[in-house]
Write a protein that holds these residues in place. Structure first.
Motif, PDB file in Angstrom:
ATOM      1  N   ASP A 295       0.839  -1.194   0.000  1.00 13.50           N
ATOM      2  CA  ASP A 295       0.000   0.000   0.000  1.00 13.50           C
ATOM      3  C   ASP A 295       0.881   1.254   0.000  1.00 13.50           C
ATOM      4  OD1 ASP A 295      -3.085   0.918   0.960  1.00 13.50           O
ATOM      5  OD2 ASP A 295      -1.493   2.282   1.526  1.00 13.50           O
ATOM      6  N   LEU A 296       1.944   1.235   0.810  1.00 13.39           N
ATOM      7  CA  LEU A 296       2.859   2.374   0.852  1.00 13.39           C
ATOM      8  C   LEU A 296       3.573   2.550  -0.482  1.00 13.39           C
ATOM      9  CD1 LEU A 296       4.329   4.633   2.286  1.00 13.39           C
ATOM     10  CD2 LEU A 296       5.889   2.939   3.270  1.00 13.39           C
ATOM     11  N   ARG A 297       3.970   1.452  -1.102  1.00 10.62           N
ATOM     12  CA  ARG A 297       4.638   1.530  -2.404  1.00 10.62           C
ATOM     13  C   ARG A 297       3.716   2.186  -3.437  1.00 10.62           C
ATOM     14  NH1 ARG A 297       8.327  -2.001  -2.830  1.00 10.62           N
ATOM     15  NH2 ARG A 297       7.019  -3.579  -1.834  1.00 10.62           N
ATOM     16  N   ALA A 298       2.452   1.781  -3.451  1.00 10.27           N
ATOM     17  CA  ALA A 298       1.499   2.351  -4.395  1.00 10.27           C
ATOM     18  C   ALA A 298       1.298   3.841  -4.139  1.00 10.27           C
ATOM     19  CB  ALA A 298       0.171   1.609  -4.304  1.00 10.27           C
ATOM     20  N   ALA A 299       1.240   4.232  -2.855  1.00  7.88           N
ATOM     21  CA  ALA A 299       1.047   5.640  -2.521  1.00  7.88           C
ATOM     22  C   ALA A 299       2.247   6.480  -2.964  1.00  7.88           C
ATOM     23  CB  ALA A 299       0.821   5.788  -1.016  1.00  7.88           C
ATOM     24  N   LEU A 300       3.450   5.977  -2.750  1.00  8.10           N
ATOM     25  CA  LEU A 300       4.644   6.704  -3.167  1.00  8.10           C
ATOM     26  C   LEU A 300       4.726   6.809  -4.686  1.00  8.10           C
ATOM     27  CD1 LEU A 300       7.260   5.242  -0.656  1.00  8.10           C
ATOM     28  CD2 LEU A 300       6.567   7.634  -0.835  1.00  8.10           C
ATOM     29  N   THR A 301       4.369   5.743  -5.364  1.00  8.97           N
ATOM     30  CA  THR A 301       4.372   5.757  -6.825  1.00  8.97           C
ATOM     31  C   THR A 301       3.382   6.778  -7.367  1.00  8.97           C
ATOM     32  OG1 THR A 301       5.015   3.420  -6.873  1.00  8.97           O
ATOM     33  CG2 THR A 301       4.065   4.332  -8.889  1.00  8.97           C
ATOM     34  N   ASP A 302       2.290   6.986  -6.617  1.00 11.13           N
ATOM     35  CA  ASP A 302       1.275   7.967  -7.020  1.00 11.13           C
ATOM     36  C   ASP A 302       1.655   9.394  -6.635  1.00 11.13           C
ATOM     37  OD1 ASP A 302      -0.315   6.074  -8.177  1.00 11.13           O
ATOM     38  OD2 ASP A 302      -1.631   5.816  -6.438  1.00 11.13           O
ATOM     39  N   GLY A 303       2.804   9.561  -5.964  1.00  5.28           N
ATOM     40  CA  GLY A 303       3.275  10.906  -5.658  1.00  5.28           C
ATOM     41  C   GLY A 303       3.173  11.335  -4.219  1.00  5.28           C
ATOM     42  N   LEU A 304       2.708  10.451  -3.310  1.00  4.75           N
ATOM     43  CA  LEU A 304       2.619  10.818  -1.903  1.00  4.75           C
ATOM     44  C   LEU A 304       4.003  11.102  -1.339  1.00  4.75           C
ATOM     45  CD1 LEU A 304       0.830  10.949   0.731  1.00  4.75           C
ATOM     46  CD2 LEU A 304       1.620   8.620   1.155  1.00  4.75           C
ATOM     47  N   ARG A 305       4.130  12.180  -0.569  1.00  6.42           N
ATOM     48  CA  ARG A 305       5.399  12.503   0.077  1.00  6.42           C
ATOM     49  C   ARG A 305       5.239  12.784   1.569  1.00  6.42           C
ATOM     50  NH1 ARG A 305       6.433  10.342  -3.827  1.00  6.42           N
ATOM     51  NH2 ARG A 305       7.713  10.976  -5.612  1.00  6.42           N
ATOM     52  N   LYS A 306       4.081  13.181   2.013  1.00  4.21           N
ATOM     53  CA  LYS A 306       3.893  13.582   3.407  1.00  4.21           C
ATOM     54  C   LYS A 306       3.540  12.363   4.264  1.00  4.21           C
ATOM     55  CE  LYS A 306       1.739  17.210   6.218  1.00  4.21           C
ATOM     56  NZ  LYS A 306       3.034  17.683   6.723  1.00  4.21           N
ATOM     57  N   VAL A 307       4.366  12.096   5.243  1.00  5.56           N
ATOM     58  CA  VAL A 307       4.222  10.896   6.065  1.00  5.56           C
ATOM     59  C   VAL A 307       2.847  10.812   6.714  1.00  5.56           C
ATOM     60  CG1 VAL A 307       5.102   9.681   8.099  1.00  5.56           C
ATOM     61  CG2 VAL A 307       6.699  10.783   6.515  1.00  5.56           C
ATOM     62  N   VAL A 308       2.409  11.910   7.360  1.00  6.62           N
ATOM     63  CA  VAL A 308       1.212  11.826   8.189  1.00  6.62           C
ATOM     64  C   VAL A 308      -0.060  11.623   7.367  1.00  6.62           C
ATOM     65  CG1 VAL A 308       2.233  13.110  10.088  1.00  6.62           C
ATOM     66  CG2 VAL A 308       0.997  14.348   8.286  1.00  6.62           C
ATOM     67  N   ILE A 309      -0.050  12.000   6.102  1.00  6.61           N
ATOM     68  CA  ILE A 309      -1.227  11.735   5.267  1.00  6.61           C
ATOM     69  C   ILE A 309      -1.444  10.229   5.159  1.00  6.61           C
ATOM     70  CG2 ILE A 309      -2.124  11.842   2.904  1.00  6.61           C
ATOM     71  CD1 ILE A 309      -0.874  14.597   2.652  1.00  6.61           C
ATOM     72  N   TRP A 310      -0.355   9.498   4.981  1.00  2.00           N
ATOM     73  CA  TRP A 310      -0.474   8.043   4.849  1.00  2.00           C
ATOM     74  C   TRP A 310      -0.787   7.390   6.185  1.00  2.00           C
ATOM     75  CZ3 TRP A 310       2.301   3.557   6.313  1.00  2.00           C
ATOM     76  CH2 TRP A 310       1.948   2.403   5.601  1.00  2.00           C
ATOM     77  N   THR A 311      -0.141   7.821   7.266  1.00  8.51           N
ATOM     78  CA  THR A 311      -0.399   7.196   8.568  1.00  8.51           C
ATOM     79  C   THR A 311      -1.830   7.465   9.032  1.00  8.51           C
ATOM     80  OG1 THR A 311       0.526   9.098   9.755  1.00  8.51           O
ATOM     81  CG2 THR A 311       2.010   7.267   9.262  1.00  8.51           C
ATOM     82  N   GLU A 312      -2.339   8.659   8.792  1.00  7.85           N
ATOM     83  CA  GLU A 312      -3.714   8.960   9.210  1.00  7.85           C
ATOM     84  C   GLU A 312      -4.716   8.152   8.398  1.00  7.85           C
ATOM     85  OE1 GLU A 312      -4.202  13.178   9.023  1.00  7.85           O
ATOM     86  OE2 GLU A 312      -3.121  13.524  10.901  1.00  7.85           O
ATOM     87  N   LYS A 313      -4.417   7.920   7.139  1.00 15.19           N
ATOM     88  CA  LYS A 313      -5.303   7.102   6.299  1.00 15.19           C
ATOM     89  C   LYS A 313      -5.476   5.705   6.890  1.00 15.19           C
ATOM     90  CE  LYS A 313      -5.331   4.738   1.814  1.00 15.19           C
ATOM     91  NZ  LYS A 313      -4.566   4.491   0.555  1.00 15.19           N
ATOM     92  N   HIS A 314      -4.436   5.198   7.531  1.00  8.59           N
ATOM     93  CA  HIS A 314      -4.471   3.846   8.081  1.00  8.59           C
ATOM     94  C   HIS A 314      -4.680   3.823   9.595  1.00  8.59           C
ATOM     95  CE1 HIS A 314      -3.497   1.839   4.318  1.00  8.59           C
ATOM     96  NE2 HIS A 314      -2.632   2.808   4.091  1.00  8.59           N
TER      97      HIS A 314
END
Length: 213
Positions: free
Chosen positions: A160-179
């Motif tokens: 899931d993290l790999r897909a988010a980074l590939t899509d351009g995610l850079r901000k850590v807390v956006i991903w952690t809050e999503k999960h």
């Protein structure tokens, strides 16, 4: 959580120190990196170093070197992903991440992160300190200062993290809050997550090391 390993994040560009590997700068009788290794080693099983470029420059530390798998230095999450991929190869369930330029992080970092993760299907926790410790880092909704390079990360979410980074995610807390990520609060005098970004910071770290001796 059982089967935890550690990843030291040293993949940044160190632009405020003029580039290069600031973790190799001298601190006390060793280097920043050696101070970090010594602090992390008792808290986890194995340790790897996330670093890009020629791995030979780190040979003397005897650690596996895992580079970013996402190009163009996309930030600390790329280092976390590299650590998760390395952990998966070893059958580990989670990774504790620390920054290579932060030599005084808590000696109970892993224990506190694990405690905060109790009951989570996919343990995902960032270190945090009360507001006022250092107001330049990311603030949570609860008023805590988050330290996103210090966390507990589940191997189960690496794709899931790999897909988010590939899509351009850079901000850590956006991903952690999503999960549904949580925070582990560390109370201490000063900033336990003080990091070295400038020559002045390095001088301050030398002074702090002397005070602890």
């Amino acid at each position: 959580m059982t089967s935890l390993v550690g990843i030291i994040l040293a993949g940044g560009l160190a632009t405020r120190m003029g580039g290069g590997d600031k973790c190799l700068l001298p601190l006390g009788h060793s280097t920043l990196l050696e101070q970090v290794i010594a602090r992390l080693r008792p808290q986890v099983g194995e340790i790897a170093l996330n670093a890009n470029g020629d791995p030979a420059r780190f040979e003397r530390f005897g650690l596996p070197i895992v580079p970013d798998s996402i190009a163009e230095f996309p930030g600390p999450l790329a280092g976390v992903l590299a650590g998760l991929d390395w952990a998966a190869e070893r059958g580990a369930q989670g990774v504790i991440s620390v920054a290579a330029d932060t030599p005084f992080f808590p000696t109970d970092l892993a224990a506190q992160l694990e405690s905060a993760a109790k009951g989570m299907t996919h343990p995902l926790v960032l270190a945090a300190t009360p507001r006022g410790t250092e107001d330049t880092k990311s603030m949570s909704r609860s008023g805590l200062v988050r330290h996103p390079t210090f966390g507990l990360w589940p191997v189960a979410l690496r794709d899931d993290l790999r897909a988010a980074l590939t899509d351009g995610l850079r901000k850590v807390v956006i991903w952690t809050e999503k999960h549904g990520g949580r925070e582990a609060v560390f109370e201490a005098d000063g900033d336990p997550f003080f990091n070295v970004n400038t020559a002045e910071d390095l001088a301050q770290a030398q002074a702090m090391l002397g005070e602890q001796a």
